[in-house]
Design a protein around this motif. Structure first.
Motif, PDB file in Angstrom:
ATOM      1  N   ALA A  87      17.461 -59.570  41.917  1.00 32.13           N
ATOM      2  CA  ALA A  87      16.425 -60.581  42.185  1.00 32.13           C
ATOM      3  C   ALA A  87      15.032 -59.956  42.087  1.00 32.13           C
ATOM      4  O   ALA A  87      14.123 -60.545  41.492  1.00 32.13           O
ATOM      5  CB  ALA A  87      16.635 -61.216  43.554  1.00 32.13           C
ATOM      6  N   GLU A  88      14.857 -58.764  42.655  1.00 28.16           N
ATOM      7  CA  GLU A  88      13.560 -58.082  42.568  1.00 28.16           C
ATOM      8  C   GLU A  88      13.241 -57.689  41.126  1.00 28.16           C
ATOM      9  O   GLU A  88      12.096 -57.793  40.682  1.00 28.16           O
ATOM     10  CB  GLU A  88      13.529 -56.839  43.461  1.00 28.16           C
ATOM     11  CG  GLU A  88      13.395 -57.136  44.930  1.00 28.16           C
ATOM     12  CD  GLU A  88      12.110 -57.854  45.297  1.00 28.16           C
ATOM     13  OE1 GLU A  88      11.089 -57.722  44.591  1.00 28.16           O
ATOM     14  OE2 GLU A  88      12.118 -58.565  46.310  1.00 28.16           O
ATOM     15  N   ASP A 140      17.700 -49.312  48.601  1.00 23.66           N
ATOM     16  CA  ASP A 140      18.812 -49.995  49.271  1.00 23.66           C
ATOM     17  C   ASP A 140      20.083 -50.003  48.428  1.00 23.66           C
ATOM     18  O   ASP A 140      21.185 -49.944  48.956  1.00 23.66           O
ATOM     19  CB  ASP A 140      18.424 -51.433  49.631  1.00 23.66           C
ATOM     20  CG  ASP A 140      17.373 -51.504  50.724  1.00 23.66           C
ATOM     21  OD1 ASP A 140      17.110 -50.469  51.391  1.00 23.66           O
ATOM     22  OD2 ASP A 140      16.799 -52.598  50.911  1.00 23.66           O
ATOM     23  N   ALA A 141      19.923 -50.077  47.109  1.00 21.81           N
ATOM     24  CA  ALA A 141      21.076 -50.085  46.205  1.00 21.81           C
ATOM     25  C   ALA A 141      21.307 -48.695  45.615  1.00 21.81           C
ATOM     26  O   ALA A 141      21.909 -48.552  44.553  1.00 21.81           O
ATOM     27  CB  ALA A 141      20.857 -51.110  45.095  1.00 21.81           C
ATOM     28  N   VAL A 180      30.329 -53.729  40.100  1.00 24.90           N
ATOM     29  CA  VAL A 180      30.833 -54.675  41.095  1.00 24.90           C
ATOM     30  C   VAL A 180      29.652 -55.129  41.953  1.00 24.90           C
ATOM     31  O   VAL A 180      28.953 -54.296  42.545  1.00 24.90           O
ATOM     32  CB  VAL A 180      31.920 -54.018  41.975  1.00 24.90           C
ATOM     33  CG1 VAL A 180      32.373 -54.959  43.074  1.00 24.90           C
ATOM     34  CG2 VAL A 180      33.094 -53.552  41.122  1.00 24.90           C
ATOM     35  N   PRO A 181      29.397 -56.436  41.989  1.00 25.88           N
ATOM     36  CA  PRO A 181      28.224 -56.915  42.729  1.00 25.88           C
ATOM     37  C   PRO A 181      28.368 -56.717  44.241  1.00 25.88           C
ATOM     38  O   PRO A 181      29.451 -56.853  44.800  1.00 25.88           O
ATOM     39  CB  PRO A 181      28.137 -58.394  42.379  1.00 25.88           C
ATOM     40  CG  PRO A 181      29.433 -58.768  41.757  1.00 25.88           C
ATOM     41  CD  PRO A 181      30.126 -57.510  41.341  1.00 25.88           C
ATOM     42  N   THR A 182      27.253 -56.358  44.851  1.00 25.44           N
ATOM     43  CA  THR A 182      27.169 -56.239  46.302  1.00 25.44           C
ATOM     44  C   THR A 182      25.921 -56.992  46.742  1.00 25.44           C
ATOM     45  O   THR A 182      25.122 -57.428  45.913  1.00 25.44           O
ATOM     46  CB  THR A 182      27.045 -54.767  46.746  1.00 25.44           C
ATOM     47  OG1 THR A 182      25.793 -54.251  46.260  1.00 25.44           O
ATOM     48  CG2 THR A 182      28.202 -53.912  46.242  1.00 25.44           C
ATOM     49  N   GLU A 183      25.734 -57.083  48.024  1.00 27.71           N
ATOM     50  CA  GLU A 183      24.526 -57.712  48.541  1.00 27.71           C
ATOM     51  C   GLU A 183      23.287 -56.947  48.069  1.00 27.71           C
ATOM     52  O   GLU A 183      22.268 -57.540  47.693  1.00 27.71           O
ATOM     53  CB  GLU A 183      24.585 -57.740  50.070  1.00 27.71           C
ATOM     54  CG  GLU A 183      23.448 -58.487  50.722  1.00 27.71           C
ATOM     55  CD  GLU A 183      23.605 -58.526  52.235  1.00 27.71           C
ATOM     56  OE1 GLU A 183      22.583 -58.285  52.909  1.00 27.71           O
ATOM     57  OE2 GLU A 183      24.719 -58.786  52.727  1.00 27.71           O
ATOM     58  N   GLN A 184      23.395 -55.617  48.052  1.00 29.12           N
ATOM     59  CA  GLN A 184      22.266 -54.783  47.644  1.00 29.12           C
ATOM     60  C   GLN A 184      21.960 -54.923  46.156  1.00 29.12           C
ATOM     61  O   GLN A 184      20.792 -54.974  45.766  1.00 29.12           O
ATOM     62  CB  GLN A 184      22.521 -53.311  47.980  1.00 29.12           C
ATOM     63  CG  GLN A 184      22.506 -52.993  49.461  1.00 29.12           C
ATOM     64  CD  GLN A 184      23.831 -53.352  50.144  1.00 29.12           C
ATOM     65  OE1 GLN A 184      24.842 -53.568  49.509  1.00 29.12           O
ATOM     66  NE2 GLN A 184      23.801 -53.415  51.464  1.00 29.12           N
TER      67      GLN A 184
END
Length: 133
Positions: A80-81, A109-110, A70-74
């Motif tokens: 992206a990184e 962070d994730a 499930v996608p989150t902001e993290q």
């Protein structure tokens, strides 16, 4: 447009209108409407050290695995990184220290997601090896 000092006379000693003179471009040139230019670069890909190759493979696995969570902001920031790291390794043969540091931060962070994915652990280990700890 490059000038070479050559002129085209229209009979009155004036430079002709619409004349085009292109020299020594060192690249591709197209003039006019509706043109297409194709440039083919040949050569070999930059050599990668085995540790960078290991990181690249781990990055690709983790990106694939992130598609199933499930996608989150993290996780979006991590993806992206990961994408940037993949592009950098593909383009230059290595991820530099700044990129590795940003990738490590995004992994942290994730952490809730990457800690349970084997591919996340593999990326973390590869980054740690390249950063020296």
């Amino acid at each position: 447009m490059a000038e070479t000092g050559h002129t085209t006379d229209n009979g009155a000693g004036d430079r002709a209108r619409g004349g085009i003179n292109v020299t020594n471009t060192g690249g591709n040139v197209t003039i006019g409407d509706h043109n297409t230019v194709t440039s083919t670069v040949t050569g070999t890909a930059p050599a990668r050290d085995p540790r960078q190759e290991e990181l690249l493979l781990a990055v690709r696995r983790l990106r694939a695995d992130l598609g199933g969570v499930v996608p989150t902001e993290q996780t979006a920031a991590l993806d992206a990184e990961l994408s940037d790291a993949e592009d950098e390794i593909e383009g230059t043969g290595r991820a530099d220290t700044g990129r590795l540091t940003r990738l490590r931060r995004a992994l942290t962070d994730a952490g809730a997601v990457t800690g349970i994915l084997a591919s996340g652990v593999a990326v973390g280990q590869a980054v740690g090896t390249l950063l020296g700890g």
